[in-house]
Design an enzyme around this catalytic site. Structure first.
Site, PDB file in Angstrom:
ATOM      1  N   GLY A  21       0.827  -1.198   0.000  1.00 37.42           N
ATOM      2  CA  GLY A  21       0.000   0.000   0.000  1.00 37.42           C
ATOM      3  C   GLY A  21       0.854   1.238   0.000  1.00 37.42           C
ATOM      4  O   GLY A  21       2.084   1.178  -0.061  1.00 37.42           O
TER       5      GLY A  21
ATOM      6  N   GLY B 111       1.167   4.787   2.106  1.00 41.69           N
ATOM      7  CA  GLY B 111       0.713   5.587   3.240  1.00 41.69           C
ATOM      8  C   GLY B 111       1.113   7.033   3.064  1.00 41.69           C
ATOM      9  O   GLY B 111       1.677   7.420   2.037  1.00 41.69           O
TER      10      GLY B 111
ATOM     11  N   ASP C 151      -2.328  11.238  12.951  1.00 33.86           N
ATOM     12  CA  ASP C 151      -2.946  10.754  11.717  1.00 33.86           C
ATOM     13  C   ASP C 151      -3.741   9.478  11.985  1.00 33.86           C
ATOM     14  O   ASP C 151      -3.540   8.454  11.339  1.00 33.86           O
ATOM     15  CB  ASP C 151      -1.876  10.524  10.642  1.00 33.86           C
ATOM     16  CG  ASP C 151      -2.486  10.489   9.237  1.00 33.86           C
ATOM     17  OD1 ASP C 151      -3.677  10.854   9.094  1.00 33.86           O
ATOM     18  OD2 ASP C 151      -1.786  10.099   8.293  1.00 33.86           O
TER      19      ASP C 151
END
Ligand SMILES: *[C@@H]1O[C@H](CO)[C@@H](O)[C@H](O)[C@H]1NC(C)=O
Ligand SMILES: *[C@@H]1O[C@H](CO)[C@@H](O)[C@H](O)[C@H]1NC(C)=O
Ligand SMILES: *[C@@H]1O[C@H](CO)[C@@H](O)[C@H](O)[C@H]1NC(C)=O
Ligand SMILES: *[C@@H]1O[C@H](CO)[C@@H](O)[C@H](O)[C@H]1NC(C)=O
Ligand SMILES: *[C@@H]1O[C@H](CO)[C@@H](O)[C@H](O)[C@H]1NC(C)=O
Ligand SMILES: *[C@@H]1O[C@H](CO)[C@@H](O)[C@H](O)[C@H]1NC(C)=O
Ligand SMILES: *[C@@H]1O[C@H](CO)[C@@H](O)[C@H](O)[C@H]1NC(C)=O
Ligand SMILES: *[C@@H]1O[C@H](CO)[C@@H](O)[C@H](O)[C@H]1NC(C)=O
Ligand SMILES: *[C@@H]1O[C@H](CO)[C@@H](O)[C@H](O)[C@H]1NC(C)=O
Ligand SMILES: *[C@@H]1O[C@H](CO)[C@@H](O)[C@H](O)[C@H]1NC(C)=O
Ligand SMILES: *[C@@H]1O[C@H](CO)[C@@H](O)[C@H](O)[C@H]1NC(C)=O
Ligand SMILES: *[C@@H]1O[C@H](CO)[C@@H](O)[C@H](O)[C@H]1NC(C)=O
Length: 852
Positions: free
Chosen positions: A504, A506, A623
């Site tokens: 992924g 980020g 976050d």
């Protein structure tokens, strides 16, 4: 005449009983001295014969392809006793099929070495078939004894492994129990690996079996299965080639493996491993013997001793274990604990052993030292804080740079550590610290006796200073027994196969899947936009890795080489929470039960609480969003990406400000958008939004006709006021606990209060969710800064502190993708709110500042 009838009888058997097996009449004999003699299967794939071990010693064995693979041998484990070693005879040895029906192996001296124990049980002949099964049969073809029923350490394709059978190799054995669990055991007592049937079909088994199919699939069988069988394991070459002969073997290193022999008809003898039960060989109990330590060298497991207080039992064979140079019994009053970093003593099964929960490394050491039965202990720093006290006869060690454990073992006198690569740093620190202390003491006494000049004073002062700094560093190593490993860029490149498998992307860079030398699967994050020096980077990494909590993703190591900055994390099987919460076309099937959701909400809150309130250098996450909450196999929530905000702006971490962080729109607290300083209450806000999403399965910033054109979070509050709680809850959840749902919804509204002071601290959030304290009805969160932008990652640039501008990063997966850029002049905040957050900052600032 009699010879003729024997031949007739033989022919009779050959044609009436079976055409696919060779018949061996009673009275047949094989001699070890005659290499020509063998009993072969009809198509000669298998044969029973004497195989030379040395030129003058032999074993009686069934082999595949003329000796390439031994699939059975006369051994002292074949009737359930002994250690499974093949029995060796000299060149005078014979294997007889006696006229009374017993198969007997005798040594040259005439001594009986092995016997099938089938005398006078009606055996009329023997046969070897093309599957490799050697059978003793009666005159009605009923099997009295067979090699398939009495396996040694190998299974061939289509050989059934049933309950009560055993494959044995030294101290190791493979067994199958009634509930169909295939298990590997040490000394028949310690089970260190198991493979069971799918638990949903585990109820009604009658005679469970395992079998290796010739296509390379290990299958489970039971008459109760409607579909016949289930696939349990696959070799790396399953279904590929039919010319390959595959077999499963219990190896003497305690691992169960499947091999492929690509012999074909040419007998090249190429045997390759295609499956192993225990992927990390060092996890095999007792692999390095008692008090031996397993570690990896060039991807190969090697055995060593814990320290120089020990010596190997057998110099030429590390696997025999180690012994103390001075035994504990011979050492009254001088027993100490040797400390081993990154080391664990294997404990199977962990939950049943003698354990105690302790977060302090000191307690784990002293508890063992004080106990007369304890020989060693292990503290696991994975957040569980478990301390295992080892009392059994065998202490089996594993040392690896990525292991988050510290172990202790009793030694006599002073511990003399090994010059091991993993311990070097801490051991040196320890030594120099000692020296330093001694030097200081000596100097101090000198000074007390003799009055010397100011020069001496300066020297002492500088020394004291030095030792002070050392102790801080040492303390860090001690505290963080899971101290991060430094990897080279090349190592990480290899373990990620050249950064090929992307997991992924980020906010801080792309993440790749990798496998370390010890087969540990990791997620490697390639940080972007970090331009700080190595020392600074390592300090921040040390802070991140000093956090150990069950609900935080563990940092395994890092790489800091040239411009490369990478972080290596544990890999979590179930990926991130967002994939389970929000439906999209391709993942419509994934959803979570309420029980899981609630545990995830609670776990996440606990993780953040630890970051805010319990760890040494407090960390504001900045976050928090579903993408940063990862789930392990058991759906335990693990918060990831914490501490990275500081990495991005290390120069100025005492003024953690908007400029340094990329938060995600939708989860950002309003005071943040107003460019006010950031406090831990920002995380509380983000958490509240995530919590609402966990309950609703909808993005909090989603706007739809269903929500009257309002943002979901605001619409949800209005429904809550009307008492329509069920309207908020995800329709996909079947059984909800209405009390828990009610608590979760109220907590989420408290967390997303616009005024930071109204939001609870995370510790209180945990208590509220647990139901430990009552929850007042939450006031309206008030509309937050309403923007046209929805659900995008915003990029912030600021000239406030002259920092660089960060490029826009990935938008969160959402409908809209308009970017919002908060420029140098932020929107004017509401006065009340502005006051609030700055006063809070005064309070909180010290938390974010480790230097003060
Ligand atoms: C049997 O072995 C002998 C040597 O021991 C050898 O000379 C002979 O050729 C072999 N016979 C067969 C049929 O292989
Ligand atoms: C067979 O005899 C040899 C020598 O006589 C001996 O070394 C060996 O141990 C014996 N084998 C067994 C299983 O007793
Ligand atoms: C196994 O075989 C040995 C001799 O080969 C014999 O002494 C022993 O009794 C047997 N054990 C069992 C359980 O049959
Ligand atoms: C022998 O027979 C078995 C079973 O039918 C088969 O799998 C194997 O390939 C055969 N071997 C040869 C050499 O024909
Ligand atoms: C097998 O042997 C038994 C005696 O041991 C005998 O009674 C029986 O008739 C035999 N069966 C066959 C098929 O020869
Ligand atoms: C394995 O077990 C099944 C069921 O009992 C049986 O049909 C099959 O023949 C067995 N295989 C061998 C090689 O004995
Ligand atoms: C066998 O496996 C099942 C799950 O596969 C497990 O629940 C059970 O406890 C296991 N039994 C033993 C004896 O290990
Ligand atoms: C277990 O069995 C169920 C039903 O047969 C099936 O849906 C599920 O996928 C199986 N799980 C595994 C891991 O094989
Ligand atoms: C067990 O067997 C009984 C009777 O055959 C059947 O009714 C029941 O559903 C079975 N249970 C499972 C878990 O398969
Ligand atoms: C054995 O290998 C040779 C070449 O290496 C080949 O020509 C021959 O056909 C092979 N024989 C069989 C039976 O596969
Ligand atoms: C054995 O197998 C390996 C890998 O499959 C291959 O590289 C090698 O050439 C093979 N050797 C022989 C002698 O066939
Ligand atoms: C192996 O197990 C037996 C009992 O099952 C025990 O007496 C023996 O001490 C164990 N051996 C070791 C080395 O722990």
């Amino acid at each position: 005449m009699s010879k003729f009838s024997l031949i007739l009888l033989y022919l009779n058997f050959l044609f009436t009983i079976s055409s696919s097996s060779t018949l061996i009449p009673l009275g047949s004999t094989l001699q070890a001295s005659n290499r020509n003699q063998s009993w072969s299967s009809p198509n000669t794939s298998f044969s029973l014969s004497f195989i030379p071990v040395t030129p003058s010693s032999f074993v009686a064995a069934i082999t595949y392809n003329a000796g390439d693979v031994i699939v059975w041998s006369a051994s002292d484990g074949s009737n359930g006793t002994g250690d499974g070693a093949s029995l060796v005879v000299n060149s005078g040895g014979t294997l007889n099929l006696l006229s009374n029906g017993a198969l007997r192996l005798t040594n040259g001296s005439g001594a009986i070495v092995w016997d099938s124990a089938t005398a006078n049980r009606g055996v009329s002949h023997a046969s070897l078939d093309d599957l490799g099964n050697f059978q003793l049969l009666n005159n009605e073809s009923v099997q009295i004894w067979s090699s398939f029923q009495n396996p040694t350490d190998t299974l061939v394709p289509s050989q059934n492994f049933t309950v009560g059978m055993i494959l044995r190799s030294g101290s190791y054995s493979l067994t199958l129990d009634r509930s169909a669990n295939l298990t590997l055991n040490w000394n028949d007592t310690i089970e260190y690996w198991s493979l069971g049937f799918n638990s949903s079909i585990n109820g009604n088994l009658t005679s469970p079996r395992f079998m290796l199919q010739s296509n390379g699939i290990l299958v489970g069988l039971d008459p109760s299965f409607a579909r016949g069988m289930i696939n349990m394991a696959f070799t790396t070459d399953y279904g590929e080639s039919n010319d390959v002969f595959r077999f499963l073997r219990m190896d003497n290193d305690g691992n169960l493996r499947i091999y492929s022999s690509s012999t074909g008809n040419n007998g090249s003898g190429n045997i390759t491993q295609t499956w192993a039960a225990v992927t990390d060989q060092c996890q095999v109990y007792g692999f390095c013997g008692n008090m031996g330590i397993c570690s990896y060298k060039d991807s190969k497991p090697v055995c060593g001793c814990p320290s120089q207080n020990f010596e190997p039992v057998n110099e030429h064979d590390g696997r025999k274990g180690c012994k103390r140079k001075v035994e504990i019994e011979d050492c009254p009053g001088d027993v100490t604990m040797l400390q081993l970093e990154h080391t664990m003593f294997l404990t199977y099964p962990p939950e049943l052993s003698d354990q105690l929960v302790t977060l302090a490394i000191v307690a784990c050491r002293t508890n063992c030292l004080a106990s007369s039965t304890c020989t060693a202990s292990t503290l696991v720093a994975d957040g569980s804080g478990f301390c295992y006290l080892k009392t059994p006869d065998l202490v089996s060690g594993y040392q690896g740079a990525v292991l988050p454990s510290t172990s202790f073992i009793k030694v006599c006198g002073q511990a003399i550590p090994n010059p091991s690569p993993y311990q070097e740093a801490s051991a040196k620190d320890n030594d120099s610290l000692h020296t330093m202390v001694i030097v200081s003491v000596v100097m101090a006494s000198l000074l007390a006796l003799v009055v010397v000049g100011i020069g001496f004073w300066c020297l002492l002062y500088s020394n004291r200073n030095k030792s002070g700094r050392m102790s801080v560093q040492y303390e860090l190593v001690d505290y963080a027994s899971g101290a991060p490993v430094k990897f080279s860029y090349k190592e990480l490149q290899q373990s990620t196969k050249g950064f090929s498998e992307r997991l992924g992307e980020g906010g801080f860079g792309a993440v790749y899947k990798g496998t370390l030398a010890n087969r540990m699967v990791v997620a490697v994050k390639q940080l972007e936009g970090i331009e700080q020096g190595e020392r600074q980077f390592r300090m921040e990494v040390a802070t991140i890795s000093s956090t150990h909590h069950l609900n935080l993703v563990r940092l395994v190591g890092f790489c800091c080489e040239g411009r490369h900055r990478l972080l290596v994390y544990e890999f979590l099987k179930n990926g991130s929470l967002d994939k389970f919460l929000f439906t999209s076309k391709d993942q419509s099937g994934k959803s979570l039960k309420w029980e899981n959701r609630f545990n995830i909400a609670l776990g996440t809150a606990r993780g953040i609480t630890y970051l805010h309130e319990e760890c040494r250098d407090c960390i504001i996450h900045c976050d928090i969003k579903p993408e940063n909450i990862l789930l392990d196999e058991g759906y335990t929530a693990k918060v990831s990406d914490f501490g990275l905000a500081r990495l991005m702006n290390p120069k100025d971490h005492r003024h953690l400000s908007l400029a340094s962080i990329r938060g995600t729109r939708g989860y950002l607290a309003p005071e943040w958008l107003a460019n006010h300083p950031i406090t831990s209450k920002c995380d509380v806000y983000s958490y509240g939004m995530v919590l609402l999403e966990i309950v609703s399965g909808r993005r909090n910033f989603e706007v739809s006709p269903e929500t009257d054109g309002k943002k979901f979070s605001l619409w949800a509050y209005s429904e809550f006021e009307k008492g329509h709680i069920e309207a908020i809850v995800d329709k996909r959840i079947k059984d909800v606990d209405s009390k828990e749902v009610g608590r979760a919804i109220m907590v989420s509204f408290w967390c997303i209060q616009e005024q930071p002071s109204r939001r609870p601290m995370m510790g209180k959030v945990v208590q509220m969710l647990e139901g430990v304290i009552d929850i007042d009805s939450p006031p309206a969160p008030k509309p937050a800064v309403e923007g046209s932008s929805r659900g995008t990652t915003i990029t912030v640039n600021s000239n406030v502190s002259g920092l660089s501008t960060y490029a826009a990063s990935t938008p969160a997966p959402s409908s809209s993708s308009s970017f919002m850029n908060i420029g140098p002049s932020p929107p004017t905040p509401e006065t009340e709110m502005g006051k609030e957050s700055s006063s809070l900052l005064g309070l909180k600032r010290s938390e974010t500042d480790p230097d003060s």
